[in-house]
Design a protein around this motif. Structure first.
Motif, PDB file in Angstrom:
ATOM      1  N   LEU A  17       0.825  -1.215   0.000  1.00 28.92           N
ATOM      2  CA  LEU A  17       0.000   0.000   0.000  1.00 28.92           C
ATOM      3  C   LEU A  17       0.855   1.258   0.000  1.00 28.92           C
ATOM      4  O   LEU A  17       0.573   2.217  -0.716  1.00 28.92           O
ATOM      5  CB  LEU A  17      -0.943   0.016   1.208  1.00 28.92           C
ATOM      6  N   CYS A  18       1.892   1.280   0.791  1.00 29.03           N
ATOM      7  CA  CYS A  18       2.762   2.460   0.852  1.00 29.03           C
ATOM      8  C   CYS A  18       3.500   2.683  -0.458  1.00 29.03           C
ATOM      9  O   CYS A  18       3.838   3.803  -0.806  1.00 29.03           O
ATOM     10  CB  CYS A  18       3.761   2.333   2.000  1.00 29.03           C
ATOM     11  N   THR A  19       3.748   1.628  -1.209  1.00 31.60           N
ATOM     12  CA  THR A  19       4.443   1.733  -2.479  1.00 31.60           C
ATOM     13  C   THR A  19       3.496   2.163  -3.596  1.00 31.60           C
ATOM     14  O   THR A  19       3.856   2.968  -4.441  1.00 31.60           O
ATOM     15  CB  THR A  19       5.088   0.382  -2.856  1.00 31.60           C
ATOM     16  N   VAL A  20       2.279   1.647  -3.587  1.00 33.52           N
ATOM     17  CA  VAL A  20       1.339   1.882  -4.678  1.00 33.52           C
ATOM     18  C   VAL A  20       0.664   3.241  -4.587  1.00 33.52           C
ATOM     19  O   VAL A  20       0.464   3.903  -5.595  1.00 33.52           O
ATOM     20  CB  VAL A  20       0.273   0.756  -4.721  1.00 33.52           C
ATOM     21  N   VAL A  21       0.314   3.723  -3.410  1.00 35.96           N
ATOM     22  CA  VAL A  21      -0.483   4.939  -3.259  1.00 35.96           C
ATOM     23  C   VAL A  21       0.138   6.151  -3.955  1.00 35.96           C
ATOM     24  O   VAL A  21      -0.548   6.847  -4.688  1.00 35.96           O
ATOM     25  CB  VAL A  21      -0.784   5.215  -1.771  1.00 35.96           C
ATOM     26  N   PRO A  22       1.436   6.450  -3.793  1.00 38.33           N
ATOM     27  CA  PRO A  22       1.977   7.625  -4.479  1.00 38.33           C
ATOM     28  C   PRO A  22       1.931   7.515  -5.999  1.00 38.33           C
ATOM     29  O   PRO A  22       1.907   8.517  -6.687  1.00 38.33           O
ATOM     30  CB  PRO A  22       3.430   7.691  -3.996  1.00 38.33           C
ATOM     31  N   ILE A  23       1.910   6.320  -6.536  1.00 41.69           N
ATOM     32  CA  ILE A  23       1.882   6.120  -7.975  1.00 41.69           C
ATOM     33  C   ILE A  23       0.511   6.460  -8.543  1.00 41.69           C
ATOM     34  O   ILE A  23       0.396   6.915  -9.661  1.00 41.69           O
ATOM     35  CB  ILE A  23       2.271   4.659  -8.326  1.00 41.69           C
ATOM     36  N   LEU A  24      -0.548   6.273  -7.771  1.00 42.00           N
ATOM     37  CA  LEU A  24      -1.894   6.435  -8.289  1.00 42.00           C
ATOM     38  C   LEU A  24      -2.296   7.888  -8.502  1.00 42.00           C
ATOM     39  O   LEU A  24      -2.997   8.200  -9.448  1.00 42.00           O
ATOM     40  CB  LEU A  24      -2.892   5.731  -7.367  1.00 42.00           C
ATOM     41  N   ALA A  25      -1.916   8.792  -7.642  1.00 45.03           N
ATOM     42  CA  ALA A  25      -2.241  10.204  -7.805  1.00 45.03           C
ATOM     43  C   ALA A  25      -1.232  10.844  -8.751  1.00 45.03           C
ATOM     44  O   ALA A  25      -0.057  10.508  -8.745  1.00 45.03           O
ATOM     45  CB  ALA A  25      -2.226  10.908  -6.453  1.00 45.03           C
ATOM     46  N   LYS A  26      -1.715  11.768  -9.579  1.00 44.10           N
ATOM     47  CA  LYS A  26      -0.850  12.413 -10.561  1.00 44.10           C
ATOM     48  C   LYS A  26      -0.810  13.913 -10.323  1.00 44.10           C
ATOM     49  O   LYS A  26      -1.793  14.513  -9.913  1.00 44.10           O
ATOM     50  CB  LYS A  26      -1.371  12.154 -11.976  1.00 44.10           C
ATOM     51  N   ASP A  27       0.335  14.510 -10.595  1.00 43.92           N
ATOM     52  CA  ASP A  27       0.492  15.955 -10.601  1.00 43.92           C
ATOM     53  C   ASP A  27       0.531  16.396 -12.056  1.00 43.92           C
ATOM     54  O   ASP A  27       1.344  15.889 -12.830  1.00 43.92           O
ATOM     55  CB  ASP A  27       1.778  16.390  -9.910  1.00 43.92           C
ATOM     56  N   TYR A  28      -0.348  17.324 -12.434  1.00 40.64           N
ATOM     57  CA  TYR A  28      -0.381  17.860 -13.788  1.00 40.64           C
ATOM     58  C   TYR A  28       0.129  19.299 -13.754  1.00 40.64           C
ATOM     59  O   TYR A  28      -0.448  20.143 -13.068  1.00 40.64           O
ATOM     60  CB  TYR A  28      -1.802  17.840 -14.355  1.00 40.64           C
ATOM     61  N   THR A  29       1.197  19.586 -14.471  1.00 48.00           N
ATOM     62  CA  THR A  29       1.705  20.940 -14.571  1.00 48.00           C
ATOM     63  C   THR A  29       0.907  21.657 -15.654  1.00 48.00           C
ATOM     64  O   THR A  29       0.999  21.313 -16.841  1.00 48.00           O
ATOM     65  CB  THR A  29       3.207  20.952 -14.908  1.00 48.00           C
ATOM     66  N   VAL A  30       0.100  22.635 -15.239  1.00 49.20           N
ATOM     67  CA  VAL A  30      -0.787  23.346 -16.155  1.00 49.20           C
ATOM     68  C   VAL A  30       0.045  24.058 -17.211  1.00 49.20           C
ATOM     69  O   VAL A  30       0.946  24.828 -16.892  1.00 49.20           O
ATOM     70  CB  VAL A  30      -1.674  24.347 -15.384  1.00 49.20           C
ATOM     71  N   GLY A  31      -0.250  23.757 -18.478  1.00 51.78           N
ATOM     72  CA  GLY A  31       0.501  24.352 -19.591  1.00 51.78           C
ATOM     73  C   GLY A  31       1.835  23.696 -19.853  1.00 51.78           C
ATOM     74  O   GLY A  31       2.610  24.176 -20.679  1.00 51.78           O
ATOM     75  N   ASP A  32       2.116  22.592 -19.151  1.00 52.94           N
ATOM     76  CA  ASP A  32       3.394  21.892 -19.261  1.00 52.94           C
ATOM     77  C   ASP A  32       4.550  22.882 -19.114  1.00 52.94           C
ATOM     78  O   ASP A  32       4.558  23.657 -18.176  1.00 52.94           O
ATOM     79  CB  ASP A  32       3.471  21.086 -20.567  1.00 52.94           C
ATOM     80  N   SER A  33       5.503  22.904 -20.034  1.00 53.74           N
ATOM     81  CA  SER A  33       6.684  23.758 -19.877  1.00 53.74           C
ATOM     82  C   SER A  33       6.367  25.241 -20.076  1.00 53.74           C
ATOM     83  O   SER A  33       7.130  26.097 -19.630  1.00 53.74           O
ATOM     84  CB  SER A  33       7.788  23.325 -20.844  1.00 53.74           C
ATOM     85  N   PHE A  51      -8.527  13.570 -15.379  1.00 58.26           N
ATOM     86  CA  PHE A  51      -8.225  14.029 -14.026  1.00 58.26           C
ATOM     87  C   PHE A  51      -9.097  13.255 -13.048  1.00 58.26           C
ATOM     88  O   PHE A  51     -10.280  13.047 -13.311  1.00 58.26           O
ATOM     89  CB  PHE A  51      -8.497  15.531 -13.897  1.00 58.26           C
ATOM     90  N   SER A  52      -8.527  12.857 -11.925  1.00 55.54           N
ATOM     91  CA  SER A  52      -9.252  12.092 -10.912  1.00 55.54           C
ATOM     92  C   SER A  52      -9.091  12.733  -9.546  1.00 55.54           C
ATOM     93  O   SER A  52      -8.098  13.438  -9.295  1.00 55.54           O
ATOM     94  CB  SER A  52      -8.725  10.653 -10.847  1.00 55.54           C
ATOM     95  N   VAL A  53     -10.049  12.459  -8.667  1.00 58.25           N
ATOM     96  CA  VAL A  53      -9.924  12.910  -7.288  1.00 58.25           C
ATOM     97  C   VAL A  53      -8.606  12.373  -6.742  1.00 58.25           C
ATOM     98  O   VAL A  53      -8.277  11.210  -6.933  1.00 58.25           O
ATOM     99  CB  VAL A  53     -11.123  12.426  -6.442  1.00 58.25           C
ATOM    100  N   GLY A  54      -7.842  13.239  -6.087  1.00 59.90           N
ATOM    101  CA  GLY A  54      -6.521  12.872  -5.565  1.00 59.90           C
ATOM    102  C   GLY A  54      -5.391  13.434  -6.403  1.00 59.90           C
ATOM    103  O   GLY A  54      -4.270  13.574  -5.921  1.00 59.90           O
ATOM    104  N   ASP A  55      -5.669  13.760  -7.676  1.00 61.32           N
ATOM    105  CA  ASP A  55      -4.652  14.391  -8.521  1.00 61.32           C
ATOM    106  C   ASP A  55      -4.465  15.845  -8.088  1.00 61.32           C
ATOM    107  O   ASP A  55      -5.266  16.386  -7.330  1.00 61.32           O
ATOM    108  CB  ASP A  55      -5.075  14.361  -9.996  1.00 61.32           C
ATOM    109  N   SER A  56      -3.417  16.480  -8.599  1.00 59.67           N
ATOM    110  CA  SER A  56      -3.166  17.893  -8.305  1.00 59.67           C
ATOM    111  C   SER A  56      -2.827  18.643  -9.584  1.00 59.67           C
ATOM    112  O   SER A  56      -2.235  18.089 -10.506  1.00 59.67           O
ATOM    113  CB  SER A  56      -1.989  18.046  -7.338  1.00 59.67           C
TER     114      SER A  56
END
Length: 188
Positions: A17-33, A51-56
């Protein structure tokens, strides 16, 4: 020996669980570079992303801009001054905690009208929905462009591996599962 095995199983579950949880949420950089800037087409940027609940959402921008979360009507008309939340720090991270469409504009007069606005449709954790695209209508719903072919786009700047299982769970469910695993491990 049986006691050691019965305690090892919850430990193994906790480690997974500790290994998998950080992989599931995603950070999206708005506008990329390009970041949060005038002249970007953010509806193209959101196209193909799910986009899913938990993403940023991570907004990177220079001075003279803001990130304002607004209602659909204010988004459509670029009305400033009614923000739900506002930040002007230059590096704003918004955790997507609820399902539905979230609307963001730059609150500096004229910037929203020059393209500094983005709407993201957030799916409930664990649900499977089509990628975010389209524009909001006056009633706050999102409509997709007619005849559009949407492909899943995974930006290279995301640097977050996808789950091979294709599932998303909320961080709250993961935390609760971890607590249960620790409880079982301690009291078994």
């Amino acid at each position: 020996m049986a006691g050691l095995i019965s305690r090892s199983v919850p430990c193994a579950i906790l480690v997974v669980l500790c290994t998998v949880v950080p992989i599931l949420a995603k950070d999206y950089t708005v506008g990329d570079s390009s970041g949060w800037a005038i002249g970007m087409d953010y509806s193209t940027w959101t196209s193909g992303k799910t986009f899913s609940v938990g993403d940023s959402l991570v907004f990177n921008y220079g001075g003279g801009h803001t990130v304002d979360e607004v209602r659909a009507s204010d988004y459509s008309t670029c009305t400033t001054g009614n923000a739900i939340t506002s930040d002007s720090s230059g590096a704003t991270t918004i955790a997507l905690k609820t399902a539905g469409t979230h609307y963001f504009i730059c609150g500096v007069p004229g910037h929203c009208g020059s393209g500094m606005k983005v709407a993201v449709t957030v799916a409930a954790a664990g649900s499977s929905t089509s990628p975010s695209s389209g524009t909001p209508s006056s009633d706050g719903t999102t409509t997709s462009p007619a005849g559009s072919n949407v492909t899943n786009y995974k930006p290279s700047s995301n640097n977050v591996p996808d789950s091979s299982l294709g599932i998303n769970i909320s961080p709250f469910v993961a935390l609760a599962s971890t607590c249960v695993a620790v409880f079982v491990m301690v009291f078994s």
